[in-house]
Design a protein around this motif. Structure first.
Motif, PDB file in Angstrom:
ATOM      1  N   ARG A 171     -12.947  12.937  -6.120  1.00 25.88           N
ATOM      2  CA  ARG A 171     -12.174  12.482  -5.291  1.00 25.88           C
ATOM      3  C   ARG A 171     -12.731  11.529  -4.199  1.00 25.88           C
ATOM      4  O   ARG A 171     -12.135  10.348  -3.948  1.00 25.88           O
ATOM      5  N   ALA A 172     -14.027  11.656  -3.753  1.00 23.19           N
ATOM      6  CA  ALA A 172     -14.886  10.686  -2.968  1.00 23.19           C
ATOM      7  C   ALA A 172     -15.030   9.255  -3.657  1.00 23.19           C
ATOM      8  O   ALA A 172     -14.601   8.377  -2.944  1.00 23.19           O
ATOM      9  N   GLY A 208     -14.673  17.268   0.425  1.00 23.72           N
ATOM     10  CA  GLY A 208     -14.143  15.982   0.020  1.00 23.72           C
ATOM     11  C   GLY A 208     -12.654  16.398  -0.623  1.00 23.72           C
ATOM     12  O   GLY A 208     -12.091  15.304  -0.859  1.00 23.72           O
ATOM     13  N   GLU A 225     -11.598   7.534  -3.883  1.00 19.41           N
ATOM     14  CA  GLU A 225     -11.180   6.958  -2.564  1.00 19.41           C
ATOM     15  C   GLU A 225     -12.104   5.722  -2.532  1.00 19.41           C
ATOM     16  O   GLU A 225     -11.385   4.572  -1.891  1.00 19.41           O
ATOM     17  N   SER A 275      -1.192  16.030  -2.582  1.00 25.99           N
ATOM     18  CA  SER A 275      -2.075  16.066  -1.598  1.00 25.99           C
ATOM     19  C   SER A 275      -1.827  15.194  -0.445  1.00 25.99           C
ATOM     20  O   SER A 275      -1.335  14.145  -0.334  1.00 25.99           O
ATOM     21  N   GLU A 281      -7.541  21.850   2.330  1.00 25.46           N
ATOM     22  CA  GLU A 281      -6.841  20.562   2.036  1.00 25.46           C
ATOM     23  C   GLU A 281      -5.360  20.840   2.127  1.00 25.46           C
ATOM     24  O   GLU A 281      -5.208  22.061   1.733  1.00 25.46           O
ATOM     25  N   SER A 332      -9.919  18.401  -3.414  1.00 27.59           N
ATOM     26  CA  SER A 332      -9.778  18.661  -4.769  1.00 27.59           C
ATOM     27  C   SER A 332     -10.242  17.526  -5.741  1.00 27.59           C
ATOM     28  O   SER A 332      -9.900  16.417  -5.562  1.00 27.59           O
ATOM     29  N   PRO A 378      -5.804  10.199   0.982  1.00 29.17           N
ATOM     30  CA  PRO A 378      -5.985  10.527   2.416  1.00 29.17           C
ATOM     31  C   PRO A 378      -5.471   9.545   3.160  1.00 29.17           C
ATOM     32  O   PRO A 378      -5.578   8.291   3.445  1.00 29.17           O
ATOM     33  N   GLY A 435      -4.246  15.209   2.201  1.00 33.23           N
ATOM     34  CA  GLY A 435      -5.792  14.891   2.501  1.00 33.23           C
ATOM     35  C   GLY A 435      -6.350  16.224   3.109  1.00 33.23           C
ATOM     36  O   GLY A 435      -5.955  17.291   3.234  1.00 33.23           O
ATOM     37  N   PHE A 495      -4.009   5.414  -6.676  1.00 35.25           N
ATOM     38  CA  PHE A 495      -4.931   6.717  -6.354  1.00 35.25           C
ATOM     39  C   PHE A 495      -4.929   7.686  -7.789  1.00 35.25           C
ATOM     40  O   PHE A 495      -6.042   8.186  -8.142  1.00 35.25           O
ATOM     41  N   TYR A 530       0.836  -1.234  -0.024  1.00 33.26           N
ATOM     42  CA  TYR A 530      -0.025  -0.091   0.086  1.00 33.26           C
ATOM     43  C   TYR A 530       0.762   1.314   0.090  1.00 33.26           C
ATOM     44  O   TYR A 530       0.642   2.250  -0.880  1.00 33.26           O
TER      45      TYR A 530
END
Lengths: 180, 224
Positions: free
Chosen positions: A44-45, B203, A48, B168, B156, B205, B65, B170, A34, A26
């Protein structure tokens, strides 16, 4: 930088249910995967969520890896891209005539597959550069952004069949160039 | 038409379309049925996957994140991972437990000695963060001293290696104090690095690069 051999080793240990190896994989690969999810989904959500699915799949399907002839990063990237594209297609109109993207092919390693593992970014870029820019852009759009023929035809303002003819010809020229 | 390896053009193009996810559903199913019986076709699929995978470089690397890894582990393994698995119900365990008690009582408060610190502040100082990083583990404690996201927006945190694009770390949580882990590839790029905070949609960028105003920045300096 983690080498190919190190990633292969981690996947082999994950197959043996080694959680430390999973955590190490990971750390070594999540930013790359990602990036792929984010590029396809542009949200982004959702990226994820997709990334979680990717690593759950890696843990559960690690035993499929060594048998399928892929280099380790290709296996991981292809898994991430396919999961992200499935999510993208699910989000779009359900009437889309393409319902899913392929599972990874299962085959035994071949000299050919081994040889292509060494092919790199410069090679495919150079070969895409030999195509008409619009057509190279369509190939990139399909791979990186998960665009369907319908998306591509709309973006380039050509009929769907024309787009398909273009793209198939581009693939053949691309392969000629890549096998040179 | 067939090439030197005996692949015909139609199959080469079909395999490429299949890998790109372009085949209409009926053609895809027909292709998959053939895949099961034709190893040569499977070779074409693996080849296209290998070649296109090189394009993934274009997507760039974006650190997910920090909390995501724990979410994945919870999904797979249920409860939180035990961090000190070496304490068993043995004499050795008792000794180890005693050692931990000693550590708890005698260790200095706060994280292990930070190697780097940053003060991240906006020009008007309305938004201020303090960060302390332990280089060896990548653990960075972030404390929000002042400021919050605007209503309906998020803050962020970004790590910007010298001369490179922001990565990023997060979205800042509501908590005033939290810890993020700097991904391993970034720990080699601390010299000249800057931390920044940007204004983003909830949430974070959507593109992987800052999309809103950069509100605050601060250089990551070595301690001592």
């Amino acid at each position: 930088m983690t080498t190919r051999a190190e990633i292969e080793d981690l996947i082999a240990r994950i197959k043996l249910r080694d959680r430390d190896a999973f955590s190490a994989l990971y750390s070594a690969t999540s930013a790359k995967l990602f990036g792929v999810c984010l590029r396809v989904l542009k949200n982004r959500a959702e990226a994820e969520e997709a990334l979680q699915d990717v690593y759950v799949r890696i843990w559960k399907r690690a035993d499929a890896y060594s048998a399928n002839g892929y280099s380790p990063m290709t296996w991981l990237i292809t898994l991430a891209r396919n999961i992200a594209i499935d999510r993208l297609r699910a989000r779009k109109a359900p009437a889309e005539d393409i319902d899913s993207v392929p599972d990874l092919a299962a085959s035994t390693p071949t000299p050919e597959a081994e040889a292509v593992a060494a092919s790199d970014r410069r090679r495919i870029d150079a070969c895409l550069d030999e195509l008409d820019p619009e057509r190279a852009d369509a190939v990139r759009g399909a791979y990186l952004d998960g665009e369907s023929y319908r998306d591509l035809a709309a973006r380039h303002d050509v009929p769907l069949n024309t787009m398909r003819t273009w793209l198939r010809r581009s693939l053949l020229r691309l392969r000629d160039c890549l096998s040179r | 038409m067939t090439d030197a390896n005996g692949h015909n053009e139609d199959d080469i193009a079909l395999a490429g379309e299949y890998v790109l996810g372009l085949l209409p559903a009926d053609e895809r199913r027909a292709f998959e049925a053939r895949l099961r019986d034709e190893p040569r076709l499977r070779v074409l699929v693996v080849e296209w996957d290998e070649r296109f995978a090189a394009l993934a470089d274009e997507a760039g690397e974006v650190a997910p994140p920090p909390a995501l890894e724990a979410r994945i582990e919870r999904r797979l393994f249920g409860a939180r991972r035990r961090r000190i698995p070496w304490i068993g119900a043995t004499l050795g365990g008792l000794i180890a437990a005693a050692a931990i008690v000693a550590l708890v009582f005698f260790a200095p408060v706060g994280p292990a000695d930070p190697s780097h610190r940053a003060e991240v502040a906006s020009e008007d100082a309305e938004l201020r963060l303090a960060a302390a990083l332990v280089e060896a583990t990548g653990e960075m404690q972030v404390e929000r001293l002042a400021g919050a996201a605007r209503p309906g927006r998020a803050l962020e945190l970004w790590f910007i290696p010298e001369g490179e694009a922001p990565v990023s770390l997060g979205v800042l949580p509501e908590a005033e104090d939290y810890t993020v882990t700097l991904p391993e590839p970034l720990r080699d790029r601390l010299a000249g690095a800057v931390l920044a905070v940007s204004d983003e949609p909830p949430g974070g960028s959507p593109t992987g690069a800052p999309t809103g105003d950069v509100l605050a920045t601060g250089a990551l300096d070595t301690v001592g």
